[in-house]
Scaffold this motif. Structure first.
Motif, PDB file in Angstrom:
ATOM      1  N   LYS A  27      12.619 -39.959 -46.754  1.00 27.83           N
ATOM      2  CA  LYS A  27      12.399 -38.392 -46.721  1.00 27.83           C
ATOM      3  C   LYS A  27      13.255 -37.659 -47.534  1.00 27.83           C
ATOM      4  CE  LYS A  27      12.469 -37.487 -42.453  1.00 27.83           C
ATOM      5  NZ  LYS A  27      12.939 -37.895 -40.980  1.00 27.83           N
ATOM      6  N   ALA A  28      14.347 -37.911 -47.838  1.00 25.65           N
ATOM      7  CA  ALA A  28      15.232 -37.115 -48.702  1.00 25.65           C
ATOM      8  C   ALA A  28      14.561 -36.800 -50.198  1.00 25.65           C
ATOM      9  CB  ALA A  28      16.717 -37.578 -48.554  1.00 25.65           C
ATOM     10  N   ILE A  29      14.024 -37.984 -50.650  1.00 27.00           N
ATOM     11  CA  ILE A  29      13.834 -37.968 -52.179  1.00 27.00           C
ATOM     12  C   ILE A  29      12.416 -37.289 -52.156  1.00 27.00           C
ATOM     13  CG2 ILE A  29      12.851 -39.522 -53.858  1.00 27.00           C
ATOM     14  CD1 ILE A  29      14.950 -41.469 -53.162  1.00 27.00           C
ATOM     15  N   VAL A  30      11.678 -37.499 -51.201  1.00 30.40           N
ATOM     16  CA  VAL A  30      10.266 -36.619 -51.087  1.00 30.40           C
ATOM     17  C   VAL A  30      10.452 -35.277 -50.816  1.00 30.40           C
ATOM     18  CG1 VAL A  30       8.018 -36.505 -49.883  1.00 30.40           C
ATOM     19  CG2 VAL A  30       8.977 -38.701 -50.358  1.00 30.40           C
ATOM     20  N   ALA A  31      11.433 -34.938 -50.090  1.00 28.89           N
ATOM     21  CA  ALA A  31      11.938 -33.515 -50.026  1.00 28.89           C
ATOM     22  C   ALA A  31      12.589 -32.827 -51.081  1.00 28.89           C
ATOM     23  CB  ALA A  31      12.747 -33.401 -48.726  1.00 28.89           C
ATOM     24  N   GLU A 189       6.406 -45.642 -30.851  1.00 32.15           N
ATOM     25  CA  GLU A 189       7.457 -46.411 -29.948  1.00 32.15           C
ATOM     26  C   GLU A 189       8.850 -46.150 -30.564  1.00 32.15           C
ATOM     27  OE1 GLU A 189       7.707 -48.282 -27.313  1.00 32.15           O
ATOM     28  OE2 GLU A 189       5.841 -48.850 -26.797  1.00 32.15           O
ATOM     29  N   ASN A 190       8.725 -45.724 -32.023  1.00 26.36           N
ATOM     30  CA  ASN A 190      10.262 -45.461 -32.419  1.00 26.36           C
ATOM     31  C   ASN A 190      10.403 -44.042 -32.774  1.00 26.36           C
ATOM     32  OD1 ASN A 190      11.336 -48.085 -33.144  1.00 26.36           O
ATOM     33  ND2 ASN A 190       9.114 -48.370 -34.010  1.00 26.36           N
ATOM     34  N   ALA A 191       9.698 -43.269 -32.006  1.00 29.29           N
ATOM     35  CA  ALA A 191       9.923 -41.827 -31.976  1.00 29.29           C
ATOM     36  C   ALA A 191       9.829 -41.227 -33.357  1.00 29.29           C
ATOM     37  CB  ALA A 191      11.185 -41.534 -31.297  1.00 29.29           C
ATOM     38  N   ARG A 192       8.956 -41.823 -34.035  1.00 27.60           N
ATOM     39  CA  ARG A 192       8.648 -41.131 -35.697  1.00 27.60           C
ATOM     40  C   ARG A 192       7.508 -40.069 -35.490  1.00 27.60           C
ATOM     41  NH1 ARG A 192      12.609 -41.788 -38.619  1.00 27.60           N
ATOM     42  NH2 ARG A 192      13.795 -43.511 -37.646  1.00 27.60           N
ATOM     43  N   ILE A 193       7.468 -39.370 -36.421  1.00 23.62           N
ATOM     44  CA  ILE A 193       6.268 -38.295 -36.720  1.00 23.62           C
ATOM     45  C   ILE A 193       5.017 -39.447 -36.892  1.00 23.62           C
ATOM     46  CG2 ILE A 193       5.311 -36.697 -38.595  1.00 23.62           C
ATOM     47  CD1 ILE A 193       8.222 -35.655 -38.788  1.00 23.62           C
ATOM     48  N   PRO A 194       4.083 -38.901 -36.618  1.00 26.55           N
ATOM     49  CA  PRO A 194       3.401 -37.726 -35.949  1.00 26.55           C
ATOM     50  C   PRO A 194       3.363 -37.613 -34.263  1.00 26.55           C
ATOM     51  CG  PRO A 194       1.577 -39.208 -36.044  1.00 26.55           C
ATOM     52  CD  PRO A 194       2.860 -39.878 -36.613  1.00 26.55           C
ATOM     53  N   VAL A 195       4.220 -38.582 -33.525  1.00 25.89           N
ATOM     54  CA  VAL A 195       4.353 -38.693 -32.470  1.00 25.89           C
ATOM     55  C   VAL A 195       5.620 -37.782 -31.687  1.00 25.89           C
ATOM     56  CG1 VAL A 195       4.724 -39.943 -29.949  1.00 25.89           C
ATOM     57  CG2 VAL A 195       3.115 -40.739 -31.931  1.00 25.89           C
ATOM     58  N   ASP A 196       6.596 -38.018 -32.471  1.00 28.06           N
ATOM     59  CA  ASP A 196       7.873 -37.545 -31.976  1.00 28.06           C
ATOM     60  C   ASP A 196       8.821 -37.197 -33.358  1.00 28.06           C
ATOM     61  OD1 ASP A 196      10.033 -36.579 -30.811  1.00 28.06           O
ATOM     62  OD2 ASP A 196      10.695 -38.519 -29.689  1.00 28.06           O
ATOM     63  N   LEU A 267       7.117 -46.642 -46.163  1.00 29.48           N
ATOM     64  CA  LEU A 267       5.789 -45.967 -45.949  1.00 29.48           C
ATOM     65  C   LEU A 267       6.096 -45.043 -44.565  1.00 29.48           C
ATOM     66  CD1 LEU A 267       2.897 -46.547 -46.691  1.00 29.48           C
ATOM     67  CD2 LEU A 267       2.998 -48.043 -44.685  1.00 29.48           C
ATOM     68  N   VAL A 268       6.973 -45.473 -43.766  1.00 33.24           N
ATOM     69  CA  VAL A 268       7.230 -44.651 -42.594  1.00 33.24           C
ATOM     70  C   VAL A 268       7.900 -43.373 -43.015  1.00 33.24           C
ATOM     71  CG1 VAL A 268       8.870 -44.293 -40.577  1.00 33.24           C
ATOM     72  CG2 VAL A 268       7.530 -46.417 -40.773  1.00 33.24           C
ATOM     73  N   GLY A 269       8.859 -43.536 -43.972  1.00 34.07           N
ATOM     74  CA  GLY A 269       9.229 -42.217 -44.595  1.00 34.07           C
ATOM     75  C   GLY A 269       8.335 -41.140 -45.245  1.00 34.07           C
ATOM     76  N   VAL A 270       7.542 -41.861 -45.824  1.00 31.43           N
ATOM     77  CA  VAL A 270       6.423 -40.905 -46.809  1.00 31.43           C
ATOM     78  C   VAL A 270       5.407 -40.422 -45.557  1.00 31.43           C
ATOM     79  CG1 VAL A 270       4.256 -41.191 -48.028  1.00 31.43           C
ATOM     80  CG2 VAL A 270       6.549 -42.336 -48.797  1.00 31.43           C
ATOM     81  N   VAL A 271       5.029 -41.054 -44.610  1.00 36.70           N
ATOM     82  CA  VAL A 271       4.273 -40.718 -43.324  1.00 36.70           C
ATOM     83  C   VAL A 271       5.126 -39.294 -42.882  1.00 36.70           C
ATOM     84  CG1 VAL A 271       3.408 -41.006 -41.214  1.00 36.70           C
ATOM     85  CG2 VAL A 271       3.122 -42.641 -42.993  1.00 36.70           C
ATOM     86  N   GLU A 272       6.319 -39.566 -42.709  1.00 40.18           N
ATOM     87  CA  GLU A 272       7.084 -38.530 -41.997  1.00 40.18           C
ATOM     88  C   GLU A 272       7.266 -37.449 -42.923  1.00 40.18           C
ATOM     89  OE1 GLU A 272      11.000 -39.128 -40.158  1.00 40.18           O
ATOM     90  OE2 GLU A 272       9.785 -40.423 -38.749  1.00 40.18           O
ATOM     91  N   SER A 273       7.347 -37.553 -44.176  1.00 36.77           N
ATOM     92  CA  SER A 273       7.615 -36.450 -45.031  1.00 36.77           C
ATOM     93  C   SER A 273       6.152 -35.503 -45.321  1.00 36.77           C
ATOM     94  CB  SER A 273       7.968 -36.836 -46.443  1.00 36.77           C
ATOM     95  OG  SER A 273       8.942 -37.750 -46.275  1.00 36.77           O
ATOM     96  N   THR A 274       5.002 -36.367 -45.032  1.00 32.22           N
ATOM     97  CA  THR A 274       3.877 -35.619 -45.605  1.00 32.22           C
ATOM     98  C   THR A 274       3.235 -35.194 -44.347  1.00 32.22           C
ATOM     99  OG1 THR A 274       2.802 -37.810 -45.432  1.00 32.22           O
ATOM    100  CG2 THR A 274       3.349 -36.879 -47.821  1.00 32.22           C
ATOM    101  N   MET A 275       3.297 -35.642 -43.048  1.00 31.61           N
ATOM    102  CA  MET A 275       2.397 -35.433 -42.082  1.00 31.61           C
ATOM    103  C   MET A 275       2.996 -34.413 -41.030  1.00 31.61           C
ATOM    104  SD  MET A 275       0.384 -38.567 -40.355  1.00 31.61           S
ATOM    105  CE  MET A 275      -0.443 -37.728 -39.042  1.00 31.61           C
ATOM    106  N   ALA A 276       2.470 -33.379 -40.329  1.00 32.12           N
ATOM    107  CA  ALA A 276       3.026 -32.635 -39.410  1.00 32.12           C
ATOM    108  C   ALA A 276       3.162 -33.320 -38.127  1.00 32.12           C
ATOM    109  CB  ALA A 276       2.367 -31.217 -39.330  1.00 32.12           C
ATOM    110  N   ARG A 277       3.886 -32.858 -37.297  1.00 33.73           N
ATOM    111  CA  ARG A 277       3.850 -33.453 -35.938  1.00 33.73           C
ATOM    112  C   ARG A 277       2.537 -33.167 -35.355  1.00 33.73           C
ATOM    113  NH1 ARG A 277       8.588 -32.848 -31.616  1.00 33.73           N
ATOM    114  NH2 ARG A 277       7.529 -33.289 -30.069  1.00 33.73           N
ATOM    115  N   LEU A 278       2.254 -34.145 -34.515  1.00 34.07           N
ATOM    116  CA  LEU A 278       0.937 -33.693 -33.678  1.00 34.07           C
ATOM    117  C   LEU A 278       1.270 -32.862 -32.486  1.00 34.07           C
ATOM    118  CD1 LEU A 278      -0.964 -37.104 -33.141  1.00 34.07           C
ATOM    119  CD2 LEU A 278      -1.738 -35.055 -34.719  1.00 34.07           C
ATOM    120  N   ARG A 279       0.329 -31.857 -31.972  1.00 35.98           N
ATOM    121  CA  ARG A 279       0.544 -31.024 -30.982  1.00 35.98           C
ATOM    122  C   ARG A 279       0.611 -32.094 -29.732  1.00 35.98           C
ATOM    123  NH1 ARG A 279      -4.495 -27.900 -31.531  1.00 35.98           N
ATOM    124  NH2 ARG A 279      -4.465 -28.117 -29.159  1.00 35.98           N
ATOM    125  N   LEU A 280       1.670 -31.739 -28.747  1.00 39.86           N
ATOM    126  CA  LEU A 280       1.869 -32.510 -27.663  1.00 39.86           C
ATOM    127  C   LEU A 280       0.676 -33.255 -26.817  1.00 39.86           C
ATOM    128  CD1 LEU A 280       4.463 -33.751 -27.036  1.00 39.86           C
ATOM    129  CD2 LEU A 280       4.776 -32.121 -25.111  1.00 39.86           C
TER     130      LEU A 280
END
Lengths: 303, 217
Positions: A27-31, A189-196, A267-280
């Motif tokens: 996430k840091a590198i992508v940012a 389940e691991n509280a990752r973006i796009p859920v949490d 992959l999880v890190g890339v998903v987290e950097s490129t996606m916004a969190r979903l609306r609840l």
């Protein structure tokens, strides 16, 4: 017992926090930042273990039992998890149901500890966590059932062992769908973006983070280590489904599994950097969609 | 062994679920186009599975349906959005999550019916009939459960996709003329509905089907 079967457990216990480090570094590198060192989660856990714990006067023994019981249940689930094609430490027919059950138990204990604090925010986070997991769990079980049907194995180890290149040639589309569903469940389940968002500390938007807000010191260390192990367990399942490397001997299989796990962390890190969190309100839809994919995978197997 | 037809059918089923959960108009149009393209290549795979040579008939059919469904329809629909300058949300009567769950029910129903349906000869893939039925049913569901007139066009297209898949995979040798007739019908329908939506929009300033209840002189 065959000592090679302890291999996946040893890898999990030793390398699970590194997985979190890889996600954060990605996430840091992508940012565009350099990011914390890979070993930062180990240092965090070490630092927390040396601290003292503060307990609120309103809490009971439930609050103290939460992190310990949660970590114990997660550890038990990890012993059932194969690493790539390498067999898990413990396996018996039907252990995939126990796997889901142990993770549910860990969540239940965390939720109880959160409710025990009497904080309104923690209650809200607990309610959301339980709502999401009620939808993620059927997706997980149906995806595992699809994999079981594709391979004919009834334990996680048999399933993972059967998911070689031959299984992919036999029922590729359904394995792909099941792997996608497992990936979605992993993120939820691991509280990752796009859920949490694991980094958010705004009470109204936190889901998992808010439940452990009142834990500190050694308790928080246990929670951190438990969440790393949980990410490891789900990642190992995903790798077993998606990476058809089966040499037949434990060590190369386990090595391939570890490689796949760190790839999935990236992959999880890339998903987290490129996606916004979903609306609840959209999260249940995401999880039901994962369930639909899993059901489709189940239907497609063996057609 | 999985044939290419199986993979395509799995993809079609995924697009159905996608459409049931999609909340943006433009997104839905693109997914429908993708579904049309996927299905457009089915005759090729079906002919390949039979071991027969690729006839000119099959190639013409593939070219025509991919061009129509993948290029022309999305263009017409996007123009419809632009001219009517409607909001990009879909506004369903039935929520997206409920739609997805109902989609699962529809899939189960189609499997139940599809595997029992007696057919004159064995279809190319055992999945063919269930997935074709599932596509028809979800198209029908999209028509009745969405508010905008434009989404009803999309539902109609999905319904047509289902019929097309059924025709190609389960029945096999449909005369070329009939196939092209169906495609032409779909084209005229989308064209006419585009004009109708434009008219409705000009008259009422919206295209919400549930508000079109009173006749105006």
């Amino acid at each position: 017992m065959d000592p090679a079967r302890l291999l996946p457990l040893a890898f999990a216990l030793g390398l699970a926090p590194l997985l979190l480090g890889v996600v954060n570094r990605t996430k840091a590198i992508v940012a565009g930042r350099r990011g914390a060192p890979f070993t930062q989660p180990y240092r965090d856990i070490g630092k927390l273990l040396r601290k003292g714990a503060v307990y609120s006067g309103t809490t009971t023994w439930l609050f103290r039992a939460g992190p310990v019981g949660g970590l114990a249940a997660t550890l038990a689930a990890v012993t059932l998890t194969p690493l790539g094609g390498a067999p898990a430490t413990v396996s018996f027919p039907g252990d995939l149901v126990l796997f889901a059950g142990l993770l549910a138990l860990a969540r239940f204990l965390t939720v109880l500890a959160a409710l025990d604090t009497g904080s309104a925010f923690e209650g809200m986070g607990a309610s959301r966590e339980v709502q999401f997991s009620a939808l993620a769990e059927p997706a997980l079980l149906v995806a595992l059932a699809a994999l079981a049907r594709a391979t004919g194995g009834l334990s996680l180890t048999d399933i993972a062992g059967g998911l070689g290149a031959a299984a992919w040639a036999e029922s590729g589309p359904s394995l792909l769908l099941a792997a996608l569903a497992l990936g979605a469940v992993l993120l939820a389940e691991n509280a990752r973006i796009p859920v949490d968002d694991p980094n958010t500390h705004l009470e109204l938007t936190m889901v998992h983070e808010v439940m452990v807000l009142d834990h500190g010191g050694p308790d928080l260390a246990l929670v951190l280590y438990g969440s790393a192990l949980k990410l490891w367990a789900f990642g190992a399942l995903l790798v077993a489904a998606a990476l058809p490397v089966r040499t037949g001997s434990a060590l190369p299989d386990a090595a391939a599994g570890v490689g796949g796990l760190f790839a999935s962390a990236v992959l999880v890190g890339v998903v987290e950097s490129t996606m916004a969190r979903l609306r609840l309100v959209r999260v249940p839809q995401f999880l039901v969609g994962a369930g639909a994919l899993a059901a489709l995978a189940f239907v497609l197997v063996g057609k | 062994m999985t044939s290419g037809a199986d993979a395509v059918l799995a993809g079609v089923a995924v697009t159905n679920f996608w459409l049931l959960g999609a909340s943006r108009l433009g997104h839905s149009i693109r997914v429908t186009a993708a579904q049309g393209i996927l299905l457009g290549f089915l005759p090729l795979l079906a002919a390949g599975a039979d071991g027969g040579a690729l006839s000119l008939r099959v190639l013409a059919l593939v070219a025509a349906s991919v061009l129509l469904k993948g290029l022309l329809f999305p263009r017409l629909l996007f123009r419809g959005i632009r001219e009517a300058s409607i909001r990009r949300e879909i506004e369903p009567y039935v929520g997206f999550t409920t739609s997805l769950v109902l989609g699962l029910v529809l899939l189960a129903v189609s499997l139940g019916i599809g595997t029992r349906l007696p057919l004159p000869h064995r279809p190319v893939s055992t999945l063919a009939v269930p997935i074709a039925l599932f596509t028809m049913l979800s198209g029908l569901f999209l028509i009745v459960s969405r508010r905008k007139a434009l989404t009803q066009v999309l539902g109609y297209l999905v319904l047509e996709d289902g019929i097309y898949a059924f025709g190609v995979l389960a029945v096999g040798e449909i005369p070329l003329l009939v196939e092209f007739g169906v495609l032409l019908d779909a084209f005229v329908a989308v064209f006419a509905m585009g004009i109708a939506i434009h008219r409705i929009h000009r008259e009422f300033d919206h295209i919400d089907a549930d508000r079109l209840k009173v006749l105006r002189g």
